[in-house]
Design a protein around this motif. Sequence first.
Motif, short mmCIF file in Angstrom:
data_model
loop_
_atom_site.label_atom_id
_atom_site.label_comp_id
_atom_site.label_asym_id
_atom_site.label_seq_id
_atom_site.Cartn_x
_atom_site.Cartn_y
_atom_site.Cartn_z
N ALA A 133 0.83 -1.20 0.00
CA ALA A 133 0.00 0.00 0.00
C ALA A 133 0.87 1.25 0.00
N ARG A 134 2.00 1.21 0.70
CA ARG A 134 2.89 2.38 0.72
C ARG A 134 3.53 2.59 -0.65
N HIS A 190 -0.30 7.92 4.01
CA HIS A 190 1.05 8.16 3.52
C HIS A 190 1.01 9.00 2.25
N ASP A 242 -1.98 3.44 0.61
CA ASP A 242 -2.01 3.95 1.98
C ASP A 242 -2.36 5.44 1.88
N SER A 281 1.06 4.29 -2.70
CA SER A 281 0.88 5.69 -2.32
C SER A 281 2.01 6.54 -2.88
#
Length: 185
Positions: A43-44, A85, A82, A47
């Motif tokens: 997810a990061r 983030h 995310d 992002s």
Amino acid sequence: MSTPVPHPDPSAAPAADAAPAAARPRGPRSGKPAARVPGQKSARRRSREIAVQGLYEWLVAATEAGLIDAHMREQEEFPLADAKHFDLLLHGCIGEAALLDEVLARHTDRRTTELSPVEHAVLLIGAYELRHCLDVPYKVAINEAVELAKAFGGTDGHKYVNGVLDKAAAELRPVEVAARRGAAR
């Protein structure tokens, strides 16, 4: 003689108590989440990818941050990112662009305004993470920026990003960098 175990019907719906992937328990020994399926992005990472696209738009078209934010949230991949983030990166990089550019300029061979907009956006994200995201080890912040440069930038842009951020890390996280380099000897 043992009793055969029936195989579940693949067409059957998942059990009501099946935990979603994000809520699955961690490994019993390491406490770390199970390894990701190859090719699956975190997810990061997503992002960061969406933020670099937003920063590119900001650098090239000078679009207002709120409009960029709304546009990026409409992206098909955004629900997998995310969001917190993403907010930190997009709004943090835009809000601190002048300060981040000052840091980067000390480690580049030209003014940041002369960099390709993709490399500039990636360097802003890398510098922002080095400065503010202390939960991300500096080597990870650099590696993630290199991966962004490989995905979105020119042929050898990732090498430039790596060199600039490696120098910036020594300035922004001197204790962490010194400890890592001392341990490597």
